[in-house]
Write a protein that holds these residues in place. Structure first.
Motif, PDB file in Angstrom:
ATOM      1  N   MET A 212       0.730  -1.270  -0.196  1.00 31.36           N
ATOM      2  CA  MET A 212      -0.198   0.377   0.045  1.00 31.36           C
ATOM      3  C   MET A 212       1.164   1.082  -0.340  1.00 31.36           C
ATOM      4  O   MET A 212       0.295   2.330  -0.855  1.00 31.36           O
ATOM      5  N   GLU A 213       2.215   0.919   0.389  1.00 31.99           N
ATOM      6  CA  GLU A 213       3.380   2.117   0.570  1.00 31.99           C
ATOM      7  C   GLU A 213       3.572   2.757  -0.845  1.00 31.99           C
ATOM      8  O   GLU A 213       3.196   3.559  -1.494  1.00 31.99           O
ATOM      9  N   GLY A 221       1.743   9.777  -8.630  1.00 29.00           N
ATOM     10  CA  GLY A 221       2.165   9.916 -10.001  1.00 29.00           C
ATOM     11  C   GLY A 221       4.168   9.732  -9.475  1.00 29.00           C
ATOM     12  O   GLY A 221       4.691  10.297 -10.352  1.00 29.00           O
ATOM     13  N   GLU A 222       4.210   9.204  -7.772  1.00 27.08           N
ATOM     14  CA  GLU A 222       5.283   9.129  -7.618  1.00 27.08           C
ATOM     15  C   GLU A 222       6.011   7.389  -7.866  1.00 27.08           C
ATOM     16  O   GLU A 222       7.062   7.367  -6.918  1.00 27.08           O
ATOM     17  N   ALA A 223       5.712   6.613  -8.374  1.00 23.88           N
ATOM     18  CA  ALA A 223       5.815   5.141  -7.463  1.00 23.88           C
ATOM     19  C   ALA A 223       7.371   4.604  -8.655  1.00 23.88           C
ATOM     20  O   ALA A 223       7.605   5.534  -9.423  1.00 23.88           O
ATOM     21  N   PRO A 252      -9.217   7.348  -6.348  1.00 29.43           N
ATOM     22  CA  PRO A 252      -8.513   7.453  -7.267  1.00 29.43           C
ATOM     23  C   PRO A 252      -7.132   7.774  -7.546  1.00 29.43           C
ATOM     24  O   PRO A 252      -7.366   8.692  -6.704  1.00 29.43           O
ATOM     25  N   PRO A 253      -6.450   8.109  -8.729  1.00 28.70           N
ATOM     26  CA  PRO A 253      -5.025   8.361  -8.286  1.00 28.70           C
ATOM     27  C   PRO A 253      -5.113   9.974  -8.407  1.00 28.70           C
ATOM     28  O   PRO A 253      -6.171  10.429  -9.240  1.00 28.70           O
ATOM     29  N   ARG A 254      -4.136  10.813  -8.057  1.00 26.19           N
ATOM     30  CA  ARG A 254      -3.963  12.057  -7.787  1.00 26.19           C
ATOM     31  C   ARG A 254      -2.618  12.549  -8.803  1.00 26.19           C
ATOM     32  O   ARG A 254      -1.812  12.980  -8.861  1.00 26.19           O
ATOM     33  N   ARG A 255      -3.613  12.992 -10.216  1.00 24.73           N
ATOM     34  CA  ARG A 255      -2.648  13.067 -10.878  1.00 24.73           C
ATOM     35  C   ARG A 255      -3.400  14.354 -12.132  1.00 24.73           C
ATOM     36  O   ARG A 255      -4.129  14.214 -12.523  1.00 24.73           O
TER      37      ARG A 255
END
Length: 255
Positions: A212-213, A221-223, A252-255
């Motif tokens: 989850m981290e 957007g920094e995976a 949802p992803p914050r992109r």
């Protein structure tokens, strides 16, 4: 236009999700003419899946069974992150002239194939989709493994992020056998709109917290790169929180 010829309000007030890949074909035929549903639930399943938004991507039929993968064209107006796929299995009893029906909504195409294979679909019976081109051998090998080993992992979470310039789908899995390490796996599928190809990659995590981290970083957007499964298996696993039986409420992803 409204009465008087003036333009009316816009039909869509939210941006449309990109359908990835754009795989619309014919409407489904579950071969149930002359058959009755075995119970009300089976009737409701096929009534819903016979709607105009469902188009066939791949199918295989025998005298007793139908195995179908659908694309749901209504997902752009549904809950963000929802899968666009449906796998459907219909079994017909020729003697009693009844049928049973079951379906699931997997986030990845090879997961749909795996579900159908587990219900008796012959291997290689579903036609390959010429518009679903794997970008490399790593993707082809991993998709083969997903189809083959689907029963070894339970889905914990998923997000189909097809609203991005380069659509991505992320899936979190947990090993059914707690002795298997790493216990948690993340599958990441990325589509290249320019080439029409996709890649699939896998990462291994000893605990749900570690997985989850990584997921939270992906949302931002920094995976970082997914950790190799082999290296994750070498780490000492710490007690993990119980996995949810199905998809949970990841934002949802914050992109």
């Amino acid at each position: 236009p409204q009465e008087g010829g003036e333009p009316g309000p816009p039909l869509w007030i939210f941006p449309l999700r990109k359908l990835t890949p754009p795989l619309t074909r014919n409407s489904p035929d579950y071969k149930t003419d002359g058959f009755q549903p075995s119970d009300e639930e089976c009737r409701e399943i096929l009534e819903y899946l016979d709607g105009p938004s469902f188009k066939v991507l791949s199918e295989h039929h025998t005298p007793t069974d139908s195995y179908v993968i659908l694309h749901d064209e209504s997902t752009p107006w549904g809950i963000p992150g929802s899968p666009e796929l449906r796998a459907v299995h219909v079994s017909r009893n020729q003697e009693n002239r009844t049928f049973t029906a079951d379906s699931t909504d997997p986030p990845l195409y090879p997961m749909a194939e795996s579900w159908l294979l587990a219900r008796g679909c012959p291997p290689d019976a579903l036609p390959d989709l010429d518009v679903r081109a794997a970008a490399d051998e790593i993707t082809r090998a991993l998709e083969t493994r997903v189809r083959r080993d689907g029963g070894r992992f339970a889905q914990v979470d998923r997000y189909v992020g097809d609203g991005f310039d380069q659509p991505e789908t992320v899936v979190l899995l947990r090993s059914v056998d707690p002795k298997v390490h790493p216990e948690y796996r993340v599958l990441l599928e990325r589509h290249d709109q320019e080439t029409g190809t996709h890649t699939l990659r896998e990462g291994g995590f000893a605990t749900r917290e570690q997985a989850m981290e990584w997921w939270s970083a992906w949302e931002d957007g920094e995976a970082p790169p997914l950790p190799p499964v082999a290296s994750a298996a070498q780490r000492v696993a710490t007690p993990a929180a119980p996995a949810a039986p199905g998809p949970s409420t990841i934002r949802p992803p914050r992109r």
